[in-house]
Design a protein around this motif. Structure first.
Motif, PDB file in Angstrom:
ATOM      1  N   SER A  67       0.865  -1.166   0.000  1.00 28.26           N
ATOM      2  CA  SER A  67       0.000   0.000   0.000  1.00 28.26           C
ATOM      3  C   SER A  67       0.903   1.217   0.000  1.00 28.26           C
ATOM      4  N   SER A  68       0.570   2.158  -0.851  1.00 24.85           N
ATOM      5  CA  SER A  68       1.381   3.354  -0.977  1.00 24.85           C
ATOM      6  C   SER A  68       0.481   4.541  -1.248  1.00 24.85           C
ATOM      7  N   LYS A  69       0.888   5.672  -0.740  1.00 24.89           N
ATOM      8  CA  LYS A  69       0.163   6.902  -1.031  1.00 24.89           C
ATOM      9  C   LYS A  69       0.590   7.468  -2.381  1.00 24.89           C
ATOM     10  N   LEU A  70       1.667   6.920  -2.925  1.00 26.58           N
ATOM     11  CA  LEU A  70       2.173   7.388  -4.214  1.00 26.58           C
ATOM     12  C   LEU A  70       1.387   6.756  -5.357  1.00 26.58           C
ATOM     13  N   PRO A  71       1.249   7.464  -6.458  1.00 28.06           N
ATOM     14  CA  PRO A  71       0.559   6.865  -7.604  1.00 28.06           C
ATOM     15  C   PRO A  71       1.379   5.711  -8.177  1.00 28.06           C
ATOM     16  N   THR A  72       0.704   4.730  -8.746  1.00 28.87           N
ATOM     17  CA  THR A  72       1.396   3.625  -9.394  1.00 28.87           C
ATOM     18  C   THR A  72       1.293   3.808 -10.899  1.00 28.87           C
ATOM     19  N   PHE A  73       2.344   3.386 -11.580  1.00 28.08           N
ATOM     20  CA  PHE A  73       2.412   3.530 -13.030  1.00 28.08           C
ATOM     21  C   PHE A  73       2.712   2.185 -13.656  1.00 28.08           C
ATOM     22  N   ARG A  74       2.172   1.985 -14.813  1.00 32.73           N
ATOM     23  CA  ARG A  74       2.515   0.788 -15.570  1.00 32.73           C
ATOM     24  C   ARG A  74       3.908   0.969 -16.144  1.00 32.73           C
ATOM     25  N   LYS A  75       4.735  -0.052 -16.074  1.00 34.52           N
ATOM     26  CA  LYS A  75       6.087   0.023 -16.601  1.00 34.52           C
ATOM     27  C   LYS A  75       6.094  -0.140 -18.114  1.00 34.52           C
ATOM     28  N   ASN A  76       5.033  -0.668 -18.685  1.00 29.69           N
ATOM     29  CA  ASN A  76       5.050  -0.998 -20.098  1.00 29.69           C
ATOM     30  C   ASN A  76       4.400   0.068 -20.989  1.00 29.69           C
ATOM     31  N   VAL A  77       4.555   1.326 -20.628  1.00 27.15           N
ATOM     32  CA  VAL A  77       4.056   2.395 -21.476  1.00 27.15           C
ATOM     33  C   VAL A  77       5.235   2.867 -22.320  1.00 27.15           C
ATOM     34  N   TYR A  78       5.209   2.543 -23.595  1.00 25.45           N
ATOM     35  CA  TYR A  78       6.334   2.832 -24.477  1.00 25.45           C
ATOM     36  C   TYR A  78       5.998   4.006 -25.389  1.00 25.45           C
ATOM     37  N   THR A  79       6.903   4.963 -25.464  1.00 29.73           N
ATOM     38  CA  THR A  79       6.712   6.093 -26.368  1.00 29.73           C
ATOM     39  C   THR A  79       7.224   5.713 -27.759  1.00 29.73           C
ATOM     40  N   GLN A  80       6.853   6.496 -28.745  1.00 30.23           N
ATOM     41  CA  GLN A  80       7.314   6.257 -30.117  1.00 30.23           C
ATOM     42  C   GLN A  80       8.844   6.308 -30.184  1.00 30.23           C
ATOM     43  N   GLU A  81       9.441   7.244 -29.447  1.00 32.86           N
ATOM     44  CA  GLU A  81      10.895   7.360 -29.447  1.00 32.86           C
ATOM     45  C   GLU A  81      11.554   6.099 -28.914  1.00 32.86           C
ATOM     46  N   MET A  82      10.942   5.521 -27.865  1.00 33.56           N
ATOM     47  CA  MET A  82      11.489   4.301 -27.283  1.00 33.56           C
ATOM     48  C   MET A  82      11.364   3.131 -28.257  1.00 33.56           C
ATOM     49  N   ILE A  83      10.233   3.046 -28.917  1.00 33.33           N
ATOM     50  CA  ILE A  83      10.024   1.969 -29.892  1.00 33.33           C
ATOM     51  C   ILE A  83      11.053   2.090 -31.006  1.00 33.33           C
ATOM     52  N   GLU A  84      11.247   3.301 -31.513  1.00 39.53           N
ATOM     53  CA  GLU A  84      12.230   3.519 -32.579  1.00 39.53           C
ATOM     54  C   GLU A  84      13.636   3.173 -32.109  1.00 39.53           C
ATOM     55  N   PHE A  85      13.952   3.529 -30.866  1.00 37.94           N
ATOM     56  CA  PHE A  85      15.259   3.221 -30.287  1.00 37.94           C
ATOM     57  C   PHE A  85      15.478   1.710 -30.249  1.00 37.94           C
ATOM     58  N   ILE A  86      14.488   0.977 -29.760  1.00 39.41           N
ATOM     59  CA  ILE A  86      14.583  -0.490 -29.667  1.00 39.41           C
ATOM     60  C   ILE A  86      14.732  -1.112 -31.053  1.00 39.41           C
ATOM     61  N   LEU A  87      13.893  -0.666 -31.987  1.00 37.68           N
ATOM     62  CA  LEU A  87      13.948  -1.231 -33.341  1.00 37.68           C
ATOM     63  C   LEU A  87      15.269  -0.896 -34.030  1.00 37.68           C
ATOM     64  N   GLU A  88      15.817   0.262 -33.720  1.00 38.78           N
ATOM     65  CA  GLU A  88      17.108   0.642 -34.290  1.00 38.78           C
ATOM     66  C   GLU A  88      18.221  -0.264 -33.758  1.00 38.78           C
ATOM     67  N   LEU A  89      18.138  -0.630 -32.483  1.00 43.75           N
ATOM     68  CA  LEU A  89      19.122  -1.557 -31.915  1.00 43.75           C
ATOM     69  C   LEU A  89      19.112  -2.889 -32.671  1.00 43.75           C
ATOM     70  N   ILE A  90      17.917  -3.349 -32.992  1.00 46.68           N
ATOM     71  CA  ILE A  90      17.785  -4.618 -33.718  1.00 46.68           C
ATOM     72  C   ILE A  90      18.269  -4.455 -35.157  1.00 46.68           C
ATOM     73  N   GLU A  91      17.812  -3.387 -35.815  1.00 44.48           N
ATOM     74  CA  GLU A  91      18.174  -3.165 -37.213  1.00 44.48           C
ATOM     75  C   GLU A  91      19.687  -3.015 -37.389  1.00 44.48           C
ATOM     76  N   ASN A  92      20.342  -2.338 -36.454  1.00 45.99           N
ATOM     77  CA  ASN A  92      21.792  -2.135 -36.532  1.00 45.99           C
ATOM     78  C   ASN A  92      22.580  -3.310 -35.959  1.00 45.99           C
ATOM     79  N   LYS A  93      21.853  -4.357 -35.576  1.00 47.73           N
ATOM     80  CA  LYS A  93      22.439  -5.578 -35.023  1.00 47.73           C
ATOM     81  C   LYS A  93      23.279  -5.311 -33.769  1.00 47.73           C
ATOM     82  N   GLU A  94      22.871  -4.280 -33.004  1.00 43.11           N
ATOM     83  CA  GLU A  94      23.527  -3.993 -31.731  1.00 43.11           C
ATOM     84  C   GLU A  94      23.028  -4.942 -30.655  1.00 43.11           C
ATOM     85  N   LYS A  95      21.773  -5.398 -30.797  1.00 42.97           N
ATOM     86  CA  LYS A  95      21.189  -6.360 -29.866  1.00 42.97           C
ATOM     87  C   LYS A  95      20.283  -7.301 -30.662  1.00 42.97           C
ATOM     88  N   THR A  96      20.162  -8.521 -30.159  1.00 47.19           N
ATOM     89  CA  THR A  96      19.245  -9.473 -30.784  1.00 47.19           C
ATOM     90  C   THR A  96      17.857  -9.262 -30.187  1.00 47.19           C
TER      91      THR A  96
END
Length: 146
Positions: free
Chosen positions: A88-117
């Protein structure tokens, strides 16, 4: 052009870049912060700011600088061992899986550039396999339609 990684946060530089993009006059900034030009120049060299100062910059420049840190947390923080349902917390809770367009592009760029599988992305960033494959499918459709 490759975007900076979310691990390379230097908020003073980002603020200076945003000022340049927006063309905000230094005199206006000084009036807004009620300080001298040299104090503003000093802020550009700072890697981090007090939250009240960052909130003022966000308002003045109409840019959510806090989101830079949120993206960093989503991408690089370890999974939380405390479940919001078990505490129980007085602080608001947030979902960790809210992805912005910038984050999606960053992740896909890592895959496209073969920096990560795909497997590394799934394990390191905690992105569900189905979500990642939806992004890849959507990205490929968008790429081929242009």
């Amino acid at each position: 052009m490759r975007q900076k990684k979310f691990t390379d946060i230097h908020i003073g530089t980002m603020i200076r870049d945003r000022i340049s993009e927006c063309g905000v006059e230094l005199s206006r900034i000084c009036n807004f912060f009620k300080c001298r030009e040299d104090e503003i120049e000093e802020m550009y060299s700072q890697k981090s700011f007090d939250t009240e100062i960052l909130l003022k910059w966000s308002k003045l420049l109409q840019y959510d600088f806090f989101r830079v840190y949120s993206m960093h947390l989503i991408l690089y923080s370890p999974p939380c061992s405390l479940s919001p349902n078990n505490t129980s917390s007085k602080l608001p809770t947030f979902r960790k899986n809210v992805y912005t367009q910038e984050m999606i592009e960053f992740i896909l760029e890592l895959i496209e550039n073969k920096e990560k599988t795909k497997l590394q992305i799934i394990e390191e960033y905690g992105i569900p396999k189905t979500t990642l494959f939806k992004w890849i499918t959507k990205y490929n459709e968008t790429k081929t339609s242009h």
